[in-house]
Design a protein around this motif. Structure first.
Motif, short mmCIF file in Angstrom:
data_model
loop_
_atom_site.label_atom_id
_atom_site.label_comp_id
_atom_site.label_asym_id
_atom_site.label_seq_id
_atom_site.Cartn_x
_atom_site.Cartn_y
_atom_site.Cartn_z
N ASP A 1 0.86 -1.19 0.00
CA ASP A 1 0.00 0.00 0.00
C ASP A 1 0.90 1.23 0.00
O ASP A 1 1.68 1.43 0.93
N VAL A 2 0.78 2.04 -1.03
CA VAL A 2 1.59 3.26 -1.13
C VAL A 2 0.64 4.43 -1.35
O VAL A 2 0.13 4.64 -2.45
N GLU A 3 0.39 5.18 -0.29
CA GLU A 3 -0.55 6.29 -0.39
C GLU A 3 0.10 7.53 -0.98
O GLU A 3 1.32 7.67 -1.01
N ARG A 4 -0.75 8.44 -1.40
CA ARG A 4 -0.27 9.74 -1.86
C ARG A 4 0.42 10.46 -0.71
O ARG A 4 0.09 10.28 0.46
N TRP A 5 1.37 11.31 -1.03
CA TRP A 5 2.00 12.18 -0.04
C TRP A 5 1.31 13.53 -0.12
O TRP A 5 1.28 14.17 -1.16
N GLU A 6 0.67 13.93 0.99
CA GLU A 6 -0.14 15.15 0.96
C GLU A 6 0.40 16.21 1.91
O GLU A 6 1.26 15.94 2.74
N PRO B 1 2.95 12.41 5.16
CA PRO B 1 2.26 11.25 4.63
C PRO B 1 0.83 11.21 5.12
O PRO B 1 0.53 11.69 6.21
N THR B 2 -0.07 10.68 4.32
CA THR B 2 -1.44 10.46 4.77
C THR B 2 -1.45 9.28 5.71
O THR B 2 -0.49 8.56 5.83
N ASP B 3 -2.57 9.08 6.42
CA ASP B 3 -2.67 7.93 7.32
C ASP B 3 -2.46 6.66 6.52
O ASP B 3 -3.12 6.43 5.51
N GLN B 4 -1.57 5.84 7.00
CA GLN B 4 -1.18 4.64 6.26
C GLN B 4 -2.11 3.47 6.54
O GLN B 4 -2.23 3.03 7.67
N PRO B 5 -2.82 2.95 5.54
CA PRO B 5 -3.63 1.76 5.77
C PRO B 5 -2.74 0.53 5.80
O PRO B 5 -1.60 0.57 5.34
N ASP B 6 -3.27 -0.56 6.33
CA ASP B 6 -2.48 -1.78 6.38
C ASP B 6 -2.34 -2.38 5.00
O ASP B 6 -3.24 -2.29 4.17
N GLY B 7 -1.19 -3.00 4.74
CA GLY B 7 -0.92 -3.55 3.43
C GLY B 7 -0.39 -4.95 3.47
O GLY B 7 -0.15 -5.53 4.51
N ALA B 8 -0.20 -5.53 2.28
CA ALA B 8 0.29 -6.90 2.19
C ALA B 8 1.67 -7.02 2.79
O ALA B 8 2.02 -7.99 3.41
N MET B 9 2.50 -6.00 2.58
CA MET B 9 3.81 -5.97 3.20
C MET B 9 3.99 -4.61 3.87
O MET B 9 3.36 -3.63 3.50
#
Length: 492
Positions: A187-192, A201-209
């Motif tokens: 999961d790679v979110e936009r940088w805001e 960074p935006t709040d980071q959701p959980d990801g596969a790695m």
């Protein structure tokens, strides 16, 4: 190692950097994760192994296909939901590999997987009783393929050449691309900008790695498939455009509590950094979030075996999943007034309040509070149910004889879903088995050990409560008899 040299040259020419003096790549056996990275020299903690420009990640945000296709039509065809859009982008990039920005990267990705999604039926039978098979989501994935992807492809022959469909847009390729996302995406979110106007960074959701934010914030990895095409229903609220293939980072293997490197994201790059000293020759491990073997097998096609004590090997993170409908069935066998029909309103309320319909039982742990609370909820009388509704809170997780009785019956019914016993599995494991069946056996054995231990603990607790109740009843009877004798004596 096919295409690896060309991939590294492409990676560096595209703005990526790698410390080739500190790390190299090795082909490990499939049981050890396959291709992975090793330290060529002693690596200190905090050392940057490689950096990846954000523009080099492959997602629906970075691929040009959505814009070429038309963003409004892309959304109209629901290609922005789940993974179907990213799968189509990857198919399209592969079909145009000579002009694709990611051609050399796609050439390094696996085309064959040892995950249960690709197992023959005979191997899948070895997983009977486990939740792995029902989580594969093949039907949901293929529904998306036929209802979303193929109509989109056929509607734009200028983008998806008709003679390419059977080669690059087939159902087989669709499953391969989905499995690549399942096993290798981040999961790679936009940088805001934050409220002060500073980059954040935006709040980071959980990801596969794992992808860690700069600083102490830690994001634990969980399953992407809740909102994906390969085994998901598309209901997850996470932004599907965050799901990204990350060249170089996805070449690291992972193993339970072995992580020595982690991916951190910054404004313009993602950075893989060592989190502890790594000796020369040691494998460089990322983390998948210390998953149970059932999830490791489903997503990545391998299992972890570590010493658990008493001569037993397994995964310390294993869990047993107990479904709510099985608990209701067990409760109704003890109390006919409890049934799926009578419990429907309570179940809906439970889910609306954030409860789940699957309960995870862990190794060497008692019944989880959430399961105890759920059992109380479905066994309440009407007055008790009305009070719960008025308070807006689930019942307190208090252990009593009824809870233990329902839990025991639930666990006994769960045990019956496995066609073999733990003892039979242990004997079978000593024989010659295919890798698939061996891994399947390790998964179900881990679940059965938890089931056995929790069941024994519940029975022991129930017996203790019954002895306590029997003792109290005896004392009350003795006190009653003593009181009666004194009354007779007084009348004399």
């Amino acid at each position: 190692m096919s295409n690896l040299s060309g991939f590294i040259k492409w990676f560096q020419a595209s703005g990526g950097s790698i410390d080739i003096g500190s790390m190299g790549f090795v082909d490990f056996p499939p049981s050890e994760g396959g291709r992975g990275a090793v330290a060529l020299n002693d690596i200190p903690e905090g050392h940057t192994l490689f950096t990846i420009p954000r523009s080099l990640t492959l997602s629906t945000r970075t691929s040009t296909l959505p814009k070429v296709f038309g963003l409004s039509e892309w959304k109209e065809r629901k290609l922005h939901e789940g993974w179907v859009g990213l799968i189509l982008c990857m198919m399209w990039e592969a079909a145009n590999t000579s002009s694709s920005k990611w051609g050399p990267y796609l050439d390094t990705l696996p085309t064959e997987f040892s995950t249960p999604m690709f197992w023959p039926e005979d191997d899948l039978k070895a997983l009977e009783g486990s939740s792995v098979v029902e989580k594969l989501g093949r039907d949901d994935a293929e529904r998306d393929y036929y209802q979303k992807l193929i109509p989109a492809v056929e509607s734009r022959p200028n983008l998806f050449l008709p003679d390419h469909i059977s080669v690059y847009y087939s159902l087989e390729v669709y499953h391969v691309m989905g499995s690549r996302i399942l096993s290798r995406s981040f999961d790679v979110e936009r940088w805001e900008l934050d409220d002060s106007g500073e980059d954040a960074p935006t709040d980071q959701p959980d990801g596969a790695m794992d992808v860690d934010l700069p600083g102490p914030v830690n994001a634990q990895g969980v399953d992407h498939t809740e909102g994906g095409s390969e085994g998901g229903d598309g209901s997850d609220e996470e932004d599907a455009s965050d799901t990204s293939m990350v060249p170089m980072a996805d070449m690291l293997n992972a193993r339970y509590q072995t992580e020595n490197a982690k991916l951190f994201y910054e404004e313009k790059v993602l950075r893989m950094v060592s989190t502890k000293p790594i000796k020369a020759g040691e494998q460089i491990w990322n983390t998948y979030g210390d998953l149970p073997n059932a999830e490791l097998l489903r997503r990545y096609g391998h299992v972890d075996l570590l010493p658990l004590g008493s001569g037993i090997d397994g995964n310390p993170g294993d869990v047993l999943e107990l479904r709510a409908d099985l608990t209701i069935s067990a409760a109704s066998s003890l109390d006919p007034t409890i049934s799926p029909e009578s419990s429907k309103e309570r179940i809906e309320w439970w889910l609306e309040e954030g409860g789940d319909d699957v309960f995870a039982l862990e190794r060497e742990s008692p019944l989880p509070d959430v399961l105890i609370s759920f059992i109380h909820l479905i066994s309440l009388g009407e007055d008790g149910w009305s009070k719960v509704q008025s308070k807006g809170k689930p019942p307190k997780p208090k252990i009593d004889a009824l809870v233990l009785s329902i839990a025991i019956r639930s666990l006994e019914q769960k045990m019956k879903t496995y066609p073999t016993s733990l003892k039979q599995d242990e004997e079978t494991l000593e024989t010659s088995l295919s890798l698939n069946k061996r891994n399947a056996l390790i998964v179900v054995m881990g679940e059965k050990r938890i089931l056995r231990d929790v069941l024994a603990d519940c029975r022991s607790q129930l017996q203790a409560l019954e002895r306590k109740e029997a003792g109290q009843s005896k004392r009350r009877a003795e006190e009653s008899d003593k009181g009666g004798a004194q009354a007779k004596k007084s009348r004399r």
